[in-house]
Enzyme design. Sequence first.
Site, mmCIF file in Angstrom:
data_model
loop_
_atom_site.group_PDB
_atom_site.id
_atom_site.type_symbol
_atom_site.label_atom_id
_atom_site.label_comp_id
_atom_site.label_asym_id
_atom_site.label_seq_id
_atom_site.Cartn_x
_atom_site.Cartn_y
_atom_site.Cartn_z
ATOM 1 N N CYS A 40 -3.684 -1.326 3.442
ATOM 2 C CA CYS A 40 -4.282 -0.027 3.264
ATOM 3 C C CYS A 40 -5.498 0.008 3.419
ATOM 4 C CB CYS A 40 -3.927 0.565 1.890
ATOM 5 S SG CYS A 40 -5.220 -0.164 0.708
ATOM 6 N N LYS A 93 -5.368 9.318 -14.191
ATOM 7 C CA LYS A 93 -4.276 9.255 -13.044
ATOM 8 C C LYS A 93 -3.761 7.705 -13.381
ATOM 9 C CE LYS A 93 -5.469 7.668 -8.618
ATOM 10 N NZ LYS A 93 -4.955 6.588 -8.132
ATOM 11 N N ASN A 94 -4.602 6.789 -13.386
ATOM 12 C CA ASN A 94 -4.261 5.467 -13.324
ATOM 13 C C ASN A 94 -3.397 4.852 -14.667
ATOM 14 O OD1 ASN A 94 -5.038 5.220 -10.683
ATOM 15 N ND2 ASN A 94 -6.566 3.836 -10.919
ATOM 16 N N VAL A 124 -13.706 -6.886 -5.523
ATOM 17 C CA VAL A 124 -12.479 -6.905 -5.740
ATOM 18 C C VAL A 124 -11.626 -6.516 -4.299
ATOM 19 C CG1 VAL A 124 -10.693 -5.242 -6.758
ATOM 20 C CG2 VAL A 124 -13.001 -5.761 -8.056
ATOM 21 N N ASP A 151 -13.676 1.452 -8.188
ATOM 22 C CA ASP A 151 -13.149 2.531 -7.832
ATOM 23 C C ASP A 151 -14.491 3.542 -7.866
ATOM 24 O OD1 ASP A 151 -10.788 2.119 -7.205
ATOM 25 O OD2 ASP A 151 -9.639 2.877 -9.127
ATOM 26 N N LEU A 186 1.409 -11.476 -6.453
ATOM 27 C CA LEU A 186 1.205 -11.660 -8.328
ATOM 28 C C LEU A 186 2.230 -10.964 -8.839
ATOM 29 C CD1 LEU A 186 -2.714 -11.300 -8.548
ATOM 30 C CD2 LEU A 186 -1.209 -13.524 -8.252
ATOM 31 N N ARG A 237 1.273 3.696 -2.496
ATOM 32 C CA ARG A 237 1.433 2.183 -3.061
ATOM 33 C C ARG A 237 1.966 1.974 -4.381
ATOM 34 N NH1 ARG A 237 -0.311 -2.620 -1.902
ATOM 35 N NH2 ARG A 237 -0.589 -3.182 -3.811
ATOM 36 N N ARG A 297 -4.183 -6.011 0.259
ATOM 37 C CA ARG A 297 -3.450 -5.492 -1.160
ATOM 38 C C ARG A 297 -1.999 -6.187 -0.922
ATOM 39 N NH1 ARG A 297 -5.177 0.505 -3.052
ATOM 40 N NH2 ARG A 297 -4.709 -0.576 -4.882
ATOM 41 N N PRO A 298 -1.688 -7.469 -1.309
ATOM 42 C CA PRO A 298 -0.521 -7.986 -1.474
ATOM 43 C C PRO A 298 0.273 -7.707 -2.694
ATOM 44 C CG PRO A 298 -2.150 -9.779 -1.502
ATOM 45 C CD PRO A 298 -2.927 -8.587 -1.320
ATOM 46 N N MET A 299 1.398 -8.380 -2.624
ATOM 47 C CA MET A 299 2.333 -8.088 -3.944
ATOM 48 C C MET A 299 2.651 -9.245 -4.529
ATOM 49 S SD MET A 299 4.772 -4.873 -3.845
ATOM 50 C CE MET A 299 5.257 -5.065 -5.644
ATOM 51 N N ARG A 312 -5.702 13.443 -4.093
ATOM 52 C CA ARG A 312 -4.543 12.647 -4.825
ATOM 53 C C ARG A 312 -5.188 12.136 -5.878
ATOM 54 N NH1 ARG A 312 -5.104 7.159 -2.160
ATOM 55 N NH2 ARG A 312 -4.380 6.770 -4.045
HETATM 56 C C1 UD1 Z 1 -5.495 -0.540 -9.640
HETATM 57 C C2 UD1 Z 1 -5.693 0.944 -9.448
HETATM 58 C C3 UD1 Z 1 -6.836 1.060 -8.190
HETATM 59 C C4 UD1 Z 1 -8.058 0.208 -8.621
HETATM 60 C C5 UD1 Z 1 -7.510 -1.316 -8.725
HETATM 61 C C6 UD1 Z 1 -8.719 -2.289 -8.772
HETATM 62 C C7 UD1 Z 1 -3.703 1.955 -10.168
HETATM 63 C C8 UD1 Z 1 -2.781 2.991 -9.573
HETATM 64 N N1 UD1 Z 1 -4.580 1.665 -9.190
HETATM 65 O O1 UD1 Z 1 -4.618 -0.963 -8.253
HETATM 66 O O2 UD1 Z 1 -7.182 2.338 -8.261
HETATM 67 O O3 UD1 Z 1 -8.986 0.119 -7.303
HETATM 68 O O4 UD1 Z 1 -6.531 -1.545 -9.749
HETATM 69 O O5 UD1 Z 1 -9.339 -2.035 -10.203
HETATM 70 O O6 UD1 Z 1 -4.015 1.630 -11.292
HETATM 71 N N2 UD1 Z 1 -4.044 -8.695 -5.519
HETATM 72 C C9 UD1 Z 1 -3.265 -9.730 -4.949
HETATM 73 N N3 UD1 Z 1 -1.976 -9.909 -5.125
HETATM 74 C C10 UD1 Z 1 -1.413 -9.016 -5.790
HETATM 75 C C11 UD1 Z 1 -2.225 -7.966 -6.489
HETATM 76 C C12 UD1 Z 1 -3.412 -7.823 -6.344
HETATM 77 O O7 UD1 Z 1 -4.039 -10.542 -4.228
HETATM 78 O O8 UD1 Z 1 -0.294 -9.187 -6.087
HETATM 79 C C13 UD1 Z 1 -5.293 -8.375 -5.189
HETATM 80 C C14 UD1 Z 1 -5.844 -7.100 -4.335
HETATM 81 O O9 UD1 Z 1 -5.590 -7.320 -3.075
HETATM 82 C C15 UD1 Z 1 -7.237 -6.805 -4.927
HETATM 83 C C16 UD1 Z 1 -7.183 -7.407 -6.457
HETATM 84 O O10 UD1 Z 1 -5.977 -8.156 -6.556
HETATM 85 O O11 UD1 Z 1 -7.954 -7.549 -4.239
HETATM 86 C C17 UD1 Z 1 -7.153 -6.214 -7.369
HETATM 87 O O12 UD1 Z 1 -5.806 -5.480 -7.100
HETATM 88 P P1 UD1 Z 1 -5.082 -4.776 -8.298
HETATM 89 O O13 UD1 Z 1 -5.842 -4.704 -9.729
HETATM 90 O O14 UD1 Z 1 -3.598 -5.177 -8.179
HETATM 91 O O15 UD1 Z 1 -5.008 -3.260 -7.993
HETATM 92 P P2 UD1 Z 1 -4.009 -2.284 -8.078
HETATM 93 O O16 UD1 Z 1 -3.103 -2.467 -9.167
HETATM 94 O O17 UD1 Z 1 -3.162 -2.023 -6.795
#
Ligand code: UD1
Length: 417
Positions: A116, A22-23, A326, A304, A125, A92, A121-123, A396
């Site tokens: 969530c 999926k990912n 994480v 996960d 980065l 997301r 889970r901010p954006m 999902r």
């Molecule tokens: C992906 C996976 C999800 C998995 C996660 C961690 C997909 C579709 N989903 O989610 O199943 O649980 O990796 O292995 O591939 N963070 C920030 N700022 C950002 C982005 C992330 O602080 O801009 C933090 C998040 O809050 C979290 C950590 O970084 O604590 C890891 O998140 P991230 O690796 O970005 O996860 P996803 O890509 O959302």
Amino acid sequence: MARFMVVGGQRLQGRINVSGSKNASLPILAATLLNPGESLIHGVPQLRDVDVMCEVLQYLGARVTREGGTIRVDAGQINCWEVSEELTRKMRASNLVLGPMLGRFKKMTVSHPGGCDIGSRPMNLHLKGMTSLGARITEKFGYITAQTDIVRGAEIHLDMPSVGATENIMMAAALSKGITRIRNAAREPEIVDLQNFLNKMGADIKGAGTDIIKIKGVSSLGSTAHTVIPDRIEAGTHMIAAAITCGDVTVANVIPEHVESLIAKLREAGVQITVGDDTIRVSARGRPGAVDIKTLFYPGFPTDMQPQIMALLTMADGTSIISEMVFENRYKHVSEFRRMGADIKVEGQTAIIKGVTKLSGAVVEASDLRAGAALVLAAMAADNGSVIENIDHIDRGYEKLERKYSALGARIIRVHS
Ligand code: UD1
């Protein structure tokens, strides 16, 4: 709302096939937007999250056709540069279209995902990455717009090896002018699969799987076909299904290297593991030993898999400690395990699990995808029957889970209310 009814106590036995990841499918489907022609993706699992990504591509104007596990995307007629809040709410990962749309069209608007069930889970980065590539970011009414005249290669250092941010930056930079280096990049196998797909389209990317990814921008990308890698989290879930039911199961279509951290922990807990080229046989007798787990970025133990390994450890011989490193709020399944008789104490990011000899069936509720899968595992091992509510979450990320486990001897049925 559908639910699972599970009668526990059956030993799972036989062979189970893992579906495509999926990912890996989600970013690869998003990456098809970089190609003005047709892309063909094979081995895509039939899951709700994949349906949502196809919906997102269609919303933007792409033509998407599906035949079994093959998805054909024609992104020649993109006519929309915004993803609605409704689609982001459904998933997301809809925001993975930000990078490819910025790369190809130099503008894109996505909805702010908000928090969530497993954390904030901010954006930030993702957005820092887009800014480094030359984008101006504006935020209004919960929507984020990234826009530029030219996407330029840049040196980007991620504060955290975020999977989604790494993928968005790789996709935007693929069509940039100049060279981009992502340092402290995520090293997950799904990043390697995305690199392979992008390079087949004509991109020039090296280093995925290490913490430095180098992207030499090219002027255009073209059509290709690609088969996604097997789903390592699904594989890991089945390995625990075998262990928790004291079963004997061969998990097929798996890349053993992708689940090494889990193999190590299961062996430490006394579970028998035999590794083949693309199979892993898992067999167990009696209670597992207690083990400590710390979730980390790949190649560490995956977050996960945290709820699923917790299901196993609820019945371990001894006390185990899980540290969730994480996500900050990923213990919603604990209250449900407690309803089944588990002895778990949570202090901040740490869970202390005192193993009990047996769980007992209960009515429980899936709070998210992996938590839902973990409840299925616990219910298959428990005495008596269980009802798992809210299994939409499980759909999902798992393709026909109840059918796969029934074929191994589990007693599990789906009930629509
Ligand atoms: C992906 C996976 C999800 C998995 C996660 C961690 C997909 C579709 N989903 O989610 O199943 O649980 O990796 O292995 O591939 N963070 C920030 N700022 C950002 C982005 C992330 O602080 O801009 C933090 C998040 O809050 C979290 C950590 O970084 O604590 C890891 O998140 P991230 O690796 O970005 O996860 P996803 O890509 O959302």
